[in-house]
Design a protein around this motif. Structure first.
Motif, short mmCIF file in Angstrom:
data_model
loop_
_atom_site.label_atom_id
_atom_site.label_comp_id
_atom_site.label_asym_id
_atom_site.label_seq_id
_atom_site.Cartn_x
_atom_site.Cartn_y
_atom_site.Cartn_z
N ILE A 103 33.66 35.79 49.36
CA ILE A 103 32.82 35.24 48.31
C ILE A 103 33.25 33.79 48.16
O ILE A 103 34.46 33.51 48.08
CB ILE A 103 33.01 35.99 46.98
CG1 ILE A 103 32.67 37.46 47.14
CG2 ILE A 103 32.16 35.34 45.88
CD1 ILE A 103 32.99 38.30 45.90
N GLY A 144 31.75 43.68 48.12
CA GLY A 144 31.17 42.92 47.04
C GLY A 144 30.58 43.83 45.99
O GLY A 144 29.83 44.73 46.30
N ARG A 204 30.13 43.98 41.27
CA ARG A 204 30.21 43.20 40.03
C ARG A 204 31.63 42.84 39.62
O ARG A 204 31.92 41.69 39.30
CB ARG A 204 29.52 43.95 38.89
CG ARG A 204 29.49 43.14 37.60
CD ARG A 204 29.04 43.95 36.42
NE ARG A 204 29.78 45.17 36.21
CZ ARG A 204 31.00 45.26 35.64
NH1 ARG A 204 31.61 44.19 35.23
NH2 ARG A 204 31.58 46.43 35.50
N PHE A 238 33.00 40.19 41.88
CA PHE A 238 32.32 38.93 41.65
C PHE A 238 32.83 38.28 40.36
O PHE A 238 32.97 37.06 40.29
CB PHE A 238 30.80 39.13 41.61
CG PHE A 238 30.03 37.85 41.53
CD1 PHE A 238 30.13 36.89 42.53
CD2 PHE A 238 29.21 37.58 40.45
CE1 PHE A 238 29.43 35.70 42.46
CE2 PHE A 238 28.50 36.40 40.37
CZ PHE A 238 28.62 35.45 41.38
N GLN A 239 33.13 39.07 39.35
CA GLN A 239 33.68 38.51 38.11
C GLN A 239 35.03 37.85 38.36
O GLN A 239 35.33 36.79 37.82
CB GLN A 239 33.81 39.58 37.02
CG GLN A 239 34.30 39.01 35.69
CD GLN A 239 33.32 38.00 35.11
OE1 GLN A 239 32.20 38.34 34.78
NE2 GLN A 239 33.75 36.74 34.99
N PHE A 283 35.91 36.42 41.11
CA PHE A 283 35.58 35.13 41.73
C PHE A 283 35.11 34.13 40.67
O PHE A 283 35.53 32.97 40.67
CB PHE A 283 34.51 35.28 42.82
CG PHE A 283 34.07 33.94 43.33
CD1 PHE A 283 34.89 33.20 44.15
CD2 PHE A 283 32.85 33.41 42.94
CE1 PHE A 283 34.51 31.94 44.59
CE2 PHE A 283 32.46 32.16 43.37
CZ PHE A 283 33.29 31.42 44.20
N VAL A 299 23.09 31.55 43.92
CA VAL A 299 23.36 32.93 44.31
C VAL A 299 22.07 33.63 44.71
O VAL A 299 20.99 33.24 44.30
CB VAL A 299 24.06 33.73 43.17
CG1 VAL A 299 25.45 33.20 42.90
CG2 VAL A 299 23.24 33.72 41.90
N TRP A 326 24.95 42.65 41.74
CA TRP A 326 26.18 42.24 41.06
C TRP A 326 26.11 40.79 40.60
O TRP A 326 26.88 40.38 39.76
CB TRP A 326 27.43 42.51 41.89
CG TRP A 326 27.45 41.85 43.23
CD1 TRP A 326 27.84 40.56 43.50
CD2 TRP A 326 27.10 42.43 44.47
NE1 TRP A 326 27.73 40.31 44.84
CE2 TRP A 326 27.29 41.45 45.47
CE3 TRP A 326 26.65 43.68 44.85
CZ2 TRP A 326 27.03 41.69 46.81
CZ3 TRP A 326 26.40 43.91 46.18
CH2 TRP A 326 26.59 42.93 47.14
N HIS A 327 25.20 39.98 41.15
CA HIS A 327 25.03 38.61 40.65
C HIS A 327 24.22 38.56 39.36
O HIS A 327 24.22 37.56 38.66
CB HIS A 327 24.30 37.74 41.69
CG HIS A 327 25.08 37.50 42.92
ND1 HIS A 327 24.48 37.26 44.14
CD2 HIS A 327 26.41 37.45 43.16
CE1 HIS A 327 25.40 37.08 45.06
NE2 HIS A 327 26.59 37.19 44.49
#
Length: 131
Positions: A8, A26, A28, A31-32, A34, A53, A58-59
Motif C-alpha cells: 500500500i 489489503g 480496512r 488500510f487504516q 497505512f 484511491v 476498504w477505501h
C-alpha cells in the motif's frame, strides 16, 4: 505454492516522495494503519493532502479516520488515472520481471529492496509518476 504480499503506498508526483507499507493482504484495518502512518508523515505539510484511491470497499469504509487527508476516489475501472500505478508497473518490471521467490521471506526481502530503492530515488519516482 503461491506466495503473496501487497504494498500500500502513496506518492507525491512533483517531488517523488514515497510512503508505503508491505502487508499480507489489503483490508480496512490494514488500510487504516497505512492512513495513520501517512498522516504522521504529512502532518507538517504546507499543502493540502489528497490521496487518490480506487473504489475498493476498504477505501470507502465509514469508520476510517482520514486525519487531514482528503480521499479522491477514481471513477470505476480507471486505475490508470492513479499516478502510483506507473510506479507499481516499474517496480514489477525492475525487481520482479526475471525473479521467482521460493518462500515468503524471499518475497518480503525483495519487496523491501524495491521499496527502499524508490524511497531513496525520489527524482526517479517523480519522473515516473509525473502527470
Amino acid at each position: 505454492m503461491h506466495i503473496r504480499l501487497n504494498v500500500i503506498g502513496a506518492v507525491e508526483p512533483t517531488s517523488g516522495r514515497f510512503e508505503s507499507i508491505i502487508v499480507p493482504q489489503g483490508y480496512r484495518e490494514v488500510f487504516q494503519i497505512f492512513l495513520d502512518q501517512f498522516a504522521k508523515a504529512t502532518v507538517d505539510s504546507p499543502k493540502k493532502i489528497h490521496l487518490v484511491v480506487d473504489n475498493a470497499s476498504w477505501h470507502k469504509a465509514k469508520c476510517l479516520n482520514w486525519h487531514h487527508i482528503t480521499p479522491v476516489y477514481l471513477p470505476t475501472y480507471s486505475p490508470d488515472l492513479n499516478p502510483i500505478e506507473k510506479l507499481w508497473a516499474q517496480l514489477k518490471s525492475k525487481f520482479f520481471a526475471d525473479w521467482i521467490g521460493k518462500n515468503y521471506n524471499q518475497l518480503w526481502d525483495r519487496l523491501t529492496l524495491a521499496i527502499c530503492y524508490f524511497i531513496n530515488h525520489e527524482n526517479e519516482v517523480g519522473k515516473t509518476c509525473a502527470f
